[in-house]
Design a protein around this motif. Sequence first.
Motif, PDB file in Angstrom:
ATOM      1  N   ASP A  34       2.281  12.871   4.706  1.00 63.99           N
ATOM      2  CA  ASP A  34       0.712  12.406   5.137  1.00 63.99           C
ATOM      3  C   ASP A  34       0.753  10.799   5.024  1.00 63.99           C
ATOM      4  O   ASP A  34       1.392  10.410   4.409  1.00 63.99           O
ATOM      5  N   ILE A  35      -0.491  10.399   5.441  1.00 62.59           N
ATOM      6  CA  ILE A  35      -0.911   9.009   5.505  1.00 62.59           C
ATOM      7  C   ILE A  35      -2.234   8.585   4.847  1.00 62.59           C
ATOM      8  O   ILE A  35      -2.940   9.597   4.515  1.00 62.59           O
ATOM      9  N   THR A  36      -2.271   7.334   4.289  1.00 64.34           N
ATOM     10  CA  THR A  36      -3.484   7.026   3.570  1.00 64.34           C
ATOM     11  C   THR A  36      -4.138   6.182   4.773  1.00 64.34           C
ATOM     12  O   THR A  36      -3.932   5.074   5.016  1.00 64.34           O
ATOM     13  N   TYR A  37      -5.344   6.738   5.303  1.00 64.78           N
ATOM     14  CA  TYR A  37      -5.935   6.313   6.279  1.00 64.78           C
ATOM     15  C   TYR A  37      -6.832   5.016   5.828  1.00 64.78           C
ATOM     16  O   TYR A  37      -7.290   5.069   4.686  1.00 64.78           O
ATOM     17  N   GLY A  38      -7.101   4.093   6.780  1.00 66.90           N
ATOM     18  CA  GLY A  38      -7.821   2.885   6.441  1.00 66.90           C
ATOM     19  C   GLY A  38      -7.207   1.883   5.744  1.00 66.90           C
ATOM     20  O   GLY A  38      -7.661   0.945   5.140  1.00 66.90           O
ATOM     21  N   SER A  39      -5.772   2.139   5.565  1.00 68.84           N
ATOM     22  CA  SER A  39      -4.731   0.971   4.599  1.00 68.84           C
ATOM     23  C   SER A  39      -4.517  -0.212   5.471  1.00 68.84           C
ATOM     24  O   SER A  39      -3.997  -0.992   4.974  1.00 68.84           O
ATOM     25  N   ILE A  40      -4.698  -0.237   6.990  1.00 68.94           N
ATOM     26  CA  ILE A  40      -4.337  -1.309   7.765  1.00 68.94           C
ATOM     27  C   ILE A  40      -5.494  -1.825   8.702  1.00 68.94           C
ATOM     28  O   ILE A  40      -6.456  -0.974   8.972  1.00 68.94           O
ATOM     29  N   LYS A  41      -5.301  -2.973   9.240  1.00 68.34           N
ATOM     30  CA  LYS A  41      -6.276  -3.398  10.476  1.00 68.34           C
ATOM     31  C   LYS A  41      -5.472  -2.747  11.576  1.00 68.34           C
ATOM     32  O   LYS A  41      -4.472  -3.275  12.004  1.00 68.34           O
ATOM     33  N   ARG A  42      -6.396  -1.996  12.425  1.00 65.55           N
ATOM     34  CA  ARG A  42      -5.955  -1.536  13.445  1.00 65.55           C
ATOM     35  C   ARG A  42      -5.512  -2.511  14.643  1.00 65.55           C
ATOM     36  O   ARG A  42      -6.229  -3.530  14.801  1.00 65.55           O
ATOM     37  N   ASN A  43      -4.534  -2.416  15.306  1.00 64.72           N
ATOM     38  CA  ASN A  43      -3.872  -3.383  16.256  1.00 64.72           C
ATOM     39  C   ASN A  43      -3.723  -4.684  15.892  1.00 64.72           C
ATOM     40  O   ASN A  43      -3.478  -5.611  16.704  1.00 64.72           O
ATOM     41  N   GLU A  44      -3.613  -4.913  14.821  1.00 58.02           N
ATOM     42  CA  GLU A  44      -3.337  -6.359  14.056  1.00 58.02           C
ATOM     43  C   GLU A  44      -2.244  -6.273  13.442  1.00 58.02           C
ATOM     44  O   GLU A  44      -1.218  -7.200  12.944  1.00 58.02           O
ATOM     45  N   ASP A  90       0.732  -1.130   0.088  1.00 56.47           N
ATOM     46  CA  ASP A  90       0.084   0.013   0.115  1.00 56.47           C
ATOM     47  C   ASP A  90       0.851   1.230   0.026  1.00 56.47           C
ATOM     48  O   ASP A  90       1.973   1.258   0.317  1.00 56.47           O
ATOM     49  N   LYS A  91       0.335   2.227  -0.655  1.00 56.63           N
ATOM     50  CA  LYS A  91       0.980   3.608  -0.627  1.00 56.63           C
ATOM     51  C   LYS A  91       0.683   4.306   0.827  1.00 56.63           C
ATOM     52  O   LYS A  91      -0.329   5.021   0.750  1.00 56.63           O
ATOM     53  N   ILE A  92       1.269   3.893   1.879  1.00 52.83           N
ATOM     54  CA  ILE A  92       0.733   4.276   3.110  1.00 52.83           C
ATOM     55  C   ILE A  92       1.057   5.802   3.287  1.00 52.83           C
ATOM     56  O   ILE A  92       0.342   6.568   3.984  1.00 52.83           O
ATOM     57  N   MET A  93       2.720   6.090   3.201  1.00 52.31           N
ATOM     58  CA  MET A  93       3.112   7.429   3.293  1.00 52.31           C
ATOM     59  C   MET A  93       2.870   8.180   2.055  1.00 52.31           C
ATOM     60  O   MET A  93       3.368   7.813   0.854  1.00 52.31           O
ATOM     61  N   VAL A  94       2.522   9.524   1.981  1.00 50.59           N
ATOM     62  CA  VAL A  94       2.170  10.499   0.813  1.00 50.59           C
ATOM     63  C   VAL A  94       2.950  11.597   1.058  1.00 50.59           C
ATOM     64  O   VAL A  94       2.951  12.099   2.306  1.00 50.59           O
ATOM     65  N   LYS A  95       3.962  12.215   0.249  1.00 47.99           N
ATOM     66  CA  LYS A  95       4.920  13.123   0.334  1.00 47.99           C
ATOM     67  C   LYS A  95       4.166  14.330  -0.409  1.00 47.99           C
ATOM     68  O   LYS A  95       3.887  14.347  -1.565  1.00 47.99           O
ATOM     69  N   ASP A  96       3.789  15.189   0.602  1.00 46.59           N
ATOM     70  CA  ASP A  96       2.984  16.268  -0.053  1.00 46.59           C
ATOM     71  C   ASP A  96       3.599  17.436  -0.614  1.00 46.59           C
ATOM     72  O   ASP A  96       3.281  17.979  -1.789  1.00 46.59           O
ATOM     73  N   ARG A 141       5.243   9.259  14.005  1.00 51.15           N
ATOM     74  CA  ARG A 141       4.163   9.610  14.840  1.00 51.15           C
ATOM     75  C   ARG A 141       2.770   9.768  13.665  1.00 51.15           C
ATOM     76  O   ARG A 141       1.796   9.348  13.834  1.00 51.15           O
ATOM     77  N   ILE A 142       3.267  10.005  12.649  1.00 51.87           N
ATOM     78  CA  ILE A 142       1.994   9.723  11.418  1.00 51.87           C
ATOM     79  C   ILE A 142       1.602   8.520  11.307  1.00 51.87           C
ATOM     80  O   ILE A 142       0.463   8.108  11.235  1.00 51.87           O
ATOM     81  N   LEU A 143       2.620   7.525  11.205  1.00 50.41           N
ATOM     82  CA  LEU A 143       2.318   6.011  11.083  1.00 50.41           C
ATOM     83  C   LEU A 143       1.459   5.560  12.214  1.00 50.41           C
ATOM     84  O   LEU A 143       0.663   4.638  11.915  1.00 50.41           O
ATOM     85  N   ASP A 144       1.861   5.944  13.483  1.00 49.72           N
ATOM     86  CA  ASP A 144       1.048   5.455  14.496  1.00 49.72           C
ATOM     87  C   ASP A 144      -0.206   5.944  14.626  1.00 49.72           C
ATOM     88  O   ASP A 144      -1.199   5.175  15.073  1.00 49.72           O
ATOM     89  N   ARG A 145      -0.653   6.996  13.817  1.00 51.15           N
ATOM     90  CA  ARG A 145      -2.328   7.014  13.723  1.00 51.15           C
ATOM     91  C   ARG A 145      -2.911   6.160  13.219  1.00 51.15           C
ATOM     92  O   ARG A 145      -4.267   6.073  13.530  1.00 51.15           O
ATOM     93  N   LEU A 146      -2.361   5.406  12.351  1.00 50.68           N
ATOM     94  CA  LEU A 146      -2.909   4.136  11.811  1.00 50.68           C
ATOM     95  C   LEU A 146      -3.217   3.125  12.674  1.00 50.68           C
ATOM     96  O   LEU A 146      -3.943   1.952  12.488  1.00 50.68           O
ATOM     97  N   GLU A 147      -2.725   3.156  14.002  1.00 52.76           N
ATOM     98  CA  GLU A 147      -2.787   2.081  15.067  1.00 52.76           C
ATOM     99  C   GLU A 147      -2.397   0.989  14.643  1.00 52.76           C
ATOM    100  O   GLU A 147      -2.617  -0.251  14.871  1.00 52.76           O
ATOM    101  N   PRO A 148      -1.077   0.831  13.989  1.00 49.50           N
ATOM    102  CA  PRO A 148      -0.562  -0.581  13.866  1.00 49.50           C
ATOM    103  C   PRO A 148       0.042  -1.308  15.070  1.00 49.50           C
ATOM    104  O   PRO A 148       0.151  -0.589  16.066  1.00 49.50           O
ATOM    105  N   LYS A 149       0.358  -2.689  14.999  1.00 46.49           N
ATOM    106  CA  LYS A 149       0.587  -3.482  16.300  1.00 46.49           C
ATOM    107  C   LYS A 149       2.516  -3.245  16.168  1.00 46.49           C
ATOM    108  O   LYS A 149       2.890  -2.933  17.269  1.00 46.49           O
ATOM    109  N   MET A 150       2.997  -2.988  14.894  1.00 48.60           N
ATOM    110  CA  MET A 150       4.255  -2.710  15.032  1.00 48.60           C
ATOM    111  C   MET A 150       4.868  -1.881  13.793  1.00 48.60           C
ATOM    112  O   MET A 150       4.055  -2.220  12.760  1.00 48.60           O
ATOM    113  N   ILE A 151       5.719  -0.874  14.172  1.00 48.69           N
ATOM    114  CA  ILE A 151       6.253  -0.224  12.749  1.00 48.69           C
ATOM    115  C   ILE A 151       7.807  -0.591  12.633  1.00 48.69           C
ATOM    116  O   ILE A 151       8.510  -0.376  13.679  1.00 48.69           O
TER     117      ILE A 151
END
Length: 593
Positions: A404-414, A376-382, A436-446
């Motif tokens: 910025d990030i693409t919201y809804g691209s991952i399953k939260r906490n999974e 997925d194109k998670i990170m977007v360079k503005d 900090r931006i990636l963490d808004r997607l609430e991933p389990k690990m970055i």
Amino acid sequence: MEKQHNRGQDGAGLANIKLDMPPGTRYISRHRSVDQKPIQDLFSYVNNRFKILEEESPEKLKDTAWLKQNEAFTGEVFLGHLRYGTYGKNKVENCHPFLRQNNWMTRNLVLAGNFNMTNVDQLFGLLVDIGQHPKEKSDTVTILEKIGHYLDEENQRLFEKYKSLGYSYQEISEQIAKNMNIQNILKNSAVDWDGGYAMAGMIGHGDAFVLRDPSGIRPAFWFENDEYAVVASERPVIQTAFNLKWEDIQEVKPGHALIIPKVGESSEVLVREPLPEAQCSFERIYFSRGTDKDIYQERLELGRLVTPKVLEAIDYDMKNTVFSFIPNTAEMAYYGMLKATEDYLDTVKVKKLKALNPGADDQEIKDILAMRTRVDKIMVKDAKLRTFITQDDARDDMVAHVYDITYGSIKRNEDNIVVLDDSIVRGTTLRQSVLRILDRLEPKMIVVVSSAPQIRYPDCYGIDMAKMGDFIAFQAAVSLIKERGMEKLLDEVYQKCLKQMELPNDQMVNCVKEIYEPFTEDEISERIAQLLKHSDVNAEVKIIYQSISGLHQACPGNKGDWYFSGNYPTPGGNKVVNKAYINYIEGKNERAY
């Protein structure tokens, strides 16, 4: 120049020489810009005069003889340059090309290049010793004046020769232009230089040259036919601009100069004996365009070779891992990583298919065949900005607004997120923005992956990373030293570095290597992850780096790895790293050369 805008966004300059102009007419044009869009601004300045001419006197626009006589930038020899300002003020005076003027045509010199000299103090002193009074102590002015000095001497030598033979003064000027020995000028000028350089020069009568350092640190490529000769820092820009095949283009040999005379064919001549090859590997990883045939393959390989560490970090959980990349320069290595993950999944599929019962239904088989790497194109360079090559005072403000990030691209906490970067130097962008931006997607690990090894030591040959305290790998090592009660090591290395400064350059060694010796690469990486994880970040953070052996395997033709290994190709490099450490301990926030 537009195709090489990746090499500098802070300024641009252009110079032009007209051949065979009569006395009393201008034959050198130059303009430089530090506008927000310097290339566009530069060529708008050049072209506006022709737009006005097209409206007012269109017939003159077709008269090449009139244009050459009356309008700037209508000559035959051009020199362009792009500037990135990692050091120094971003003023138009800092932009190349630089100009050394004289009333004798053959004593005029226009110079531009990609270079840093480690021994500017020594070179400055040599100029003073021969009676000069340089206007400032910088490598650019010092090099300009050094070449200018021997250009003057060559002019004087030829003047005396032809005067003794009875030539008139006007005839002498013509003979100087025809018989100037540029090879000797450059040999005498470069004998004391310590650094990495690819520099280009034009002499007022029309001869030109490009000189490359004896280790081949900085790149230079060229092509010539019956119509034109062209030189650039990167091969694909010549291919694109002139519609050429890669095999048509040659590389300027280390320690050689390409002499492009006003009349006749170009030639490569020896200026300094080549040293062991140390072409900058960071050029390949980050700085150069990925459209080069070799660089494209090398970046793919960098991504492929770091993948096993990534799979281990995510515990081979491909089902719950999304792969992406930052910034755009990491895209090629990202494709190499994806190919490696697909290869891994192919082995998994084979095992699962073999384990199926003979009577397995189609859906079971389809489920196995459907296993894919999640991308997925998670990170977007503005903004199209390169924060790494931005001046220190502007970088911190910039990094918080680039991504910025693409919201809804991952399953939260999974899901895990794996993002590939081409390099991690300071870690500023990661800590202040990316994590900090990636963490808004609430991933389990970055998991942040660097296609380059840990950058541990200063560069002093062109990329210009000069301060020890800036490197996140160095900060991590110091943090571990303090945590383990080993502060004595910091002072011991400091004392050794001070003693090194008393030695001649060619006897110095890199004492800063001792800072890293107590720790494994993994220990440094783990501490880097801890330092870069902001208190606002909830996900687990891991940092993975390319190994130095992986770098050499991926980029076998570019052996210059001093950023990572501390093995400098010139004596001045060891002086710079020791001085950089001294500055760090003494709290001096300044360049080490």
